[in-house]
Design an enzyme around this catalytic site. Structure first.
Site, PDB file in Angstrom:
ATOM      1  N   PRO A   2      22.468  -5.134 -10.915  1.00  0.00           N
ATOM      2  CG  PRO A   2      20.255  -4.513 -10.548  1.00  0.00           C
ATOM      3  CD  PRO A   2      21.184  -5.675 -10.432  1.00  0.00           C
ATOM      4  CD  GLU A   3      28.149  -3.112 -12.484  1.00  0.00           C
ATOM      5  OE1 GLU A   3      29.069  -2.265 -12.423  1.00  0.00           O
ATOM      6  OE2 GLU A   3      28.147  -4.053 -13.304  1.00  0.00           O
ATOM      7  CE  LYS A  58      28.055  -3.755  -7.262  1.00  0.00           C
ATOM      8  NZ  LYS A  58      28.473  -5.149  -7.539  1.00  0.00           N
ATOM      9  NE  ARG A 260      34.280 -10.484  -9.191  1.00  0.00           N
ATOM     10  CZ  ARG A 260      33.155  -9.988  -8.692  1.00  0.00           C
ATOM     11  NH1 ARG A 260      32.193  -9.601  -9.511  1.00  0.00           N
ATOM     12  NH2 ARG A 260      32.998  -9.858  -7.403  1.00  0.00           N
TER      13      ARG A 260
END
Length: 272
Positions: A2-3, A58, A260
């Site tokens: 979650p951002e 976050k 990433r």
């Protein structure tokens, strides 16, 4: 993970339901998710009230009526669900906090995340390394440009660096780069003032749009929640490998950058 949009959506919705209700029960199924022994954690929370919920990057900060803070970081795979015992999700929970008679906040997937009970000073120190909020009052285009000018490396690496700008992760870094028409791998030191301006405006647009749409989540926050997860269909490139770019029609590419995942459209994102 979650951002900013996901956690801001949680903050807004939880603030409508749990503020000023006494904590009547606490269940801990995984003590490693806490910073205190299970018994002490439960004892300190019982009878307390959450009077304010703050988001920082976050994280969520639950301000308690005795001045202490619950600091939540969901990390990878973390979710929240708010409901009664009857409609609780069929998921393993690490912590459960009940407000009033039968309104329970279920903390799900806290294998990597945590819920720490801290003093106000400890909470401030725990978050002191974070950069400015991208949508905060202290942020503007000049500040953003100066932050980028001090850095070298790929645009995505800079955007996800929490010490530079707080709250952006993998998903929205790719979406911001796409909206700006620049590849995530582009070197920030090679960007022109016009391109930096485009990235700044894209950041505001993407984070605002995704927050208003409820973020990118797999589970609604409550039984009747139709907002959370609404951003899932709005992502233009993230997790869209092989699909046609909505802007130029090229197939969206998935690659890796410093470990990433990276998604971009080769036809309309410039690689500096």
């Amino acid at each position: 993970m979650p951002e900013l949009p996901e956690m801001e959506n949680y903050r807004i919705q939880l603030s409508k339901h749990i503020l000023d209700l006494k904590i009547s029960n606490v269940v801990v199924n995984r003590e490693k998710s806490l910073n205190l022994p299970q018994g002490s954690f439960i004892e300190e929370l019982l009878g307390r009230q959450v009077i304010f919920i703050e988001r920082r990057a976050k994280h969520l900060l639950f301000h308690l009526d005795n001045g202490r803070r619950l600091l939540l970081h969901l990390m990878l795979g973390g979710l929240l669900y708010l409901g009664s015992g009857e409609d609780r999700p069929e998921r393993n929970t690490q912590v459960e906090i009940t407000f009033g008679d039968d309104l329970t906040l279920y903390f799900i997937g806290l294998r990597l995340g945590y819920l720490h009970l801290l003093s106000a000073k400890e909470a401030e120190e725990a978050l002191s390394h974070l950069g400015p909020e991208p949508l905060g009052r202290k942020m503007n285009e000049a500040v953003f440009a100066e932050l980028l000018r001090k850095r070298r490396g790929s645009l995505k690496t800079v955007l996800v660096n929490q010490e530079v700008i707080a709250g952006i992760g993998n998903c929205y870094a790719d979406e911001i780069a796409f909206a700006a028409g620049i590849r995530p791998s582009a070197k920030v030191q090679n960007l022109s003032e016009t391109e930096i301006s485009a990235v700044y405006k894209a950041m505001l647009e993407v984070l605002t749009e995704m927050t208003e749409a409820g973020g990118y989540m797999e589970l609604p926050l409550t039984k009747n929640d139709t907002l959370t997860g609404g951003a899932n269909e709005l992502c233009r490139v993230y997790d869209r490998e092989g699909e046609n770019c909505p802007r130029c029609g090229d197939a969206i590419v998935k690659t890796e950058l410093n470990g990433r995942k990276v998604f971009y459209s080769p036809g309309c994102q410039d690689d500096r």
